[in-house]
Design a protein around this motif. Structure first.
Motif, PDB file in Angstrom:
ATOM      1  N   TRP A 203      33.549  43.691  41.660  1.00  0.00           N
ATOM      2  CA  TRP A 203      32.738  43.496  42.865  1.00  0.00           C
ATOM      3  C   TRP A 203      32.582  42.011  43.177  1.00  0.00           C
ATOM      4  O   TRP A 203      32.639  41.587  44.335  1.00  0.00           O
ATOM      5  N   ALA A 204      32.402  41.196  42.144  1.00  0.00           N
ATOM      6  CA  ALA A 204      32.246  39.748  42.351  1.00  0.00           C
ATOM      7  C   ALA A 204      33.510  39.156  42.959  1.00  0.00           C
ATOM      8  O   ALA A 204      33.449  38.319  43.875  1.00  0.00           O
ATOM      9  N   ALA A 205      34.673  39.567  42.472  1.00  0.00           N
ATOM     10  CA  ALA A 205      35.933  39.058  43.021  1.00  0.00           C
ATOM     11  C   ALA A 205      36.105  39.507  44.460  1.00  0.00           C
ATOM     12  O   ALA A 205      36.523  38.721  45.324  1.00  0.00           O
ATOM     13  N   TYR A 206      35.770  40.745  44.735  1.00  0.00           N
ATOM     14  CA  TYR A 206      35.889  41.272  46.100  1.00  0.00           C
ATOM     15  C   TYR A 206      34.997  40.489  47.060  1.00  0.00           C
ATOM     16  O   TYR A 206      35.356  40.265  48.220  1.00  0.00           O
ATOM     17  N   GLY A 207      33.850  40.044  46.582  1.00  0.00           N
ATOM     18  CA  GLY A 207      32.876  39.382  47.433  1.00  0.00           C
ATOM     19  C   GLY A 207      33.191  37.941  47.779  1.00  0.00           C
ATOM     20  O   GLY A 207      32.485  37.338  48.587  1.00  0.00           O
ATOM     21  N   LEU A 208      34.228  37.376  47.199  1.00  0.00           N
ATOM     22  CA  LEU A 208      34.611  36.014  47.553  1.00  0.00           C
ATOM     23  C   LEU A 208      35.124  35.962  48.986  1.00  0.00           C
ATOM     24  O   LEU A 208      35.475  36.980  49.576  1.00  0.00           O
ATOM     25  N   SER A 209      35.191  34.779  49.549  1.00  0.00           N
ATOM     26  CA  SER A 209      35.694  34.635  50.909  1.00  0.00           C
ATOM     27  C   SER A 209      37.155  35.069  50.958  1.00  0.00           C
ATOM     28  O   SER A 209      37.873  35.002  49.943  1.00  0.00           O
ATOM     29  N   PRO A 210      37.629  35.519  52.117  1.00  0.00           N
ATOM     30  CA  PRO A 210      39.013  35.989  52.242  1.00  0.00           C
ATOM     31  C   PRO A 210      40.064  34.941  51.886  1.00  0.00           C
ATOM     32  O   PRO A 210      41.216  35.288  51.639  1.00  0.00           O
ATOM     33  N   SER A 211      39.673  33.680  51.835  1.00  0.00           N
ATOM     34  CA  SER A 211      40.630  32.626  51.517  1.00  0.00           C
ATOM     35  C   SER A 211      40.785  32.409  50.013  1.00  0.00           C
ATOM     36  O   SER A 211      41.591  31.567  49.587  1.00  0.00           O
ATOM     37  N   ALA A 212      40.025  33.161  49.204  1.00  0.00           N
ATOM     38  CA  ALA A 212      40.071  32.995  47.748  1.00  0.00           C
ATOM     39  C   ALA A 212      40.502  34.293  47.080  1.00  0.00           C
ATOM     40  O   ALA A 212      40.124  35.383  47.505  1.00  0.00           O
ATOM     41  N   CYS A 213      41.296  34.153  46.017  1.00  0.00           N
ATOM     42  CA  CYS A 213      41.744  35.321  45.254  1.00  0.00           C
ATOM     43  C   CYS A 213      41.664  35.013  43.762  1.00  0.00           C
ATOM     44  O   CYS A 213      42.202  34.006  43.298  1.00  0.00           O
ATOM     45  N   VAL A 214      40.994  35.863  43.022  1.00  0.00           N
ATOM     46  CA  VAL A 214      40.978  35.759  41.563  1.00  0.00           C
ATOM     47  C   VAL A 214      42.200  36.513  41.057  1.00  0.00           C
ATOM     48  O   VAL A 214      42.244  37.734  41.090  1.00  0.00           O
ATOM     49  N   GLU A 215      43.202  35.800  40.591  1.00  0.00           N
ATOM     50  CA  GLU A 215      44.459  36.461  40.257  1.00  0.00           C
ATOM     51  C   GLU A 215      44.367  37.286  38.980  1.00  0.00           C
ATOM     52  O   GLU A 215      44.993  38.342  38.877  1.00  0.00           O
ATOM     53  N   GLU A 216      43.601  36.815  37.996  1.00  0.00           N
ATOM     54  CA  GLU A 216      43.453  37.565  36.749  1.00  0.00           C
ATOM     55  C   GLU A 216      42.005  37.512  36.284  1.00  0.00           C
ATOM     56  O   GLU A 216      41.378  36.450  36.327  1.00  0.00           O
ATOM     57  N   ILE A 217      41.511  38.639  35.850  1.00  0.00           N
ATOM     58  CA  ILE A 217      40.170  38.743  35.284  1.00  0.00           C
ATOM     59  C   ILE A 217      40.319  39.223  33.848  1.00  0.00           C
ATOM     60  O   ILE A 217      40.713  40.367  33.613  1.00  0.00           O
ATOM     61  N   ILE A 218      40.048  38.354  32.899  1.00  0.00           N
ATOM     62  CA  ILE A 218      40.143  38.701  31.479  1.00  0.00           C
ATOM     63  C   ILE A 218      38.733  38.843  30.921  1.00  0.00           C
ATOM     64  O   ILE A 218      37.928  37.918  31.004  1.00  0.00           O
ATOM     65  N   ILE A 219      38.442  40.004  30.370  1.00  0.00           N
ATOM     66  CA  ILE A 219      37.111  40.277  29.812  1.00  0.00           C
ATOM     67  C   ILE A 219      37.298  40.771  28.381  1.00  0.00           C
ATOM     68  O   ILE A 219      37.991  41.772  28.146  1.00  0.00           O
ATOM     69  N   ARG A 220      36.683  40.075  27.456  1.00  0.00           N
ATOM     70  CA  ARG A 220      36.773  40.464  26.049  1.00  0.00           C
ATOM     71  C   ARG A 220      35.363  40.684  25.484  1.00  0.00           C
ATOM     72  O   ARG A 220      34.393  40.070  25.963  1.00  0.00           O
ATOM     73  N   PRO A 221      35.219  41.503  24.453  1.00  0.00           N
ATOM     74  CA  PRO A 221      33.936  41.582  23.757  1.00  0.00           C
ATOM     75  C   PRO A 221      33.534  40.207  23.253  1.00  0.00           C
ATOM     76  O   PRO A 221      34.385  39.431  22.795  1.00  0.00           O
ATOM     77  N   GLN A 222      32.255  39.905  23.339  1.00  0.00           N
ATOM     78  CA  GLN A 222      31.776  38.598  22.920  1.00  0.00           C
ATOM     79  C   GLN A 222      32.146  38.312  21.464  1.00  0.00           C
ATOM     80  O   GLN A 222      32.431  37.166  21.109  1.00  0.00           O
TER      81      GLN A 222
END
Length: 226
Positions: A203-222
């Protein structure tokens, strides 16, 4: 104005968390999974006017196209496509024979659904749910890792081809996430990512302005990989 989020593998785990997040933000959703009963429960909870359900096994090419046609016939602007349908069967690469089902479910479902829906996407966002196993091999995960490496490659290629459009593309690479895949584990919940954390990042990536793209989202356990 109506907006539609299309989410595969939505009956549980990460897919369900993403479905609930977009519903909470006022979207309608078109969701599919093999388990029709679970889909009906989601529809009953949130209402038929918001939740459009379709039972399909996306390892089957024909059923991918059936779902795509179902989505297109809704005639609602598709703002989000989440290719989340996936399977994990553990096993040694040299001993098991699970590569085909992993490719059919984890790669080809996303490939064919995306291609079928691309003509209907405008100023939209595609999220492909890859895995930390898209970056490194893990024990007893050979066929799974191959399919997830391929899904990341597809995502990168798709991103490159769509640079001149208004369609953004992200690869989401979660580590161990507390879903049914870990049923029976004796590890504490804090060793895992919550599916809701994955949904929040999307949702956070979607909410960025149309001129921005998060190409990769890496999430690991802390506390690190399991």
């Amino acid at each position: 104005m109506k907006n539609l989020a299309v989410i595969t593998g939505a009956s549980k785990g990460i897919g369900l968390a993403i479905t609930e997040k977009f519903l909470a933000q006022g979207f309608e959703v078109a969701i599919c999974a093999r388990n029709l009963e679970s889909l009906v429960q989601i529809q009953n909870q949130y209402g038929k006017e918001k939740v459009h359900i379709f039972s399909a096994d996306l390892s089957q090419k024909e059923q991918v196209f059936n779902f795509a046609n179902f989505v297109k016939h809704l005639a609602i602007p598709i703002k989000v496509l989440v290719n989340n349908a996936g399977i994990f069967i553990p096993g040694s690469l040299l001993e098991e024979d699970h590569l085909q089902i992993h490719l059919d479910t984890n790669l080809w479902s996303a490939y064919y659904l995306t291609k079928a829906l691309i003509p209907s996407l405008q100023e939209s966002y595609i999220f492909n749910i890859c895995s930390i196993a898209s970056l490194a091999a893990y024990p007893r995960s050979g066929s799974y890792a191959i399919s997830k490496f391929a899904l990341l490659g597809f995502t990168k290629s798709l991103r490159q081809e769509l640079l001149g459009s208004k369609i953004r593309v992200s690869a989401v690479l979660p580590g161990a996430t507390l879903t049914d895949s870990w049923e029976g584990t004796t590890l504490p919940s804090e060793r895992f990512i919550s599916p809701k954390d994955v949904a929040e990042m999307i949702w956070a990536a979607y909410g960025l302005s149309p001129s921005a793209c998060v190409e990769e989202i890496i999430i690991r356990p802390q506390q690190g990989d399991i």
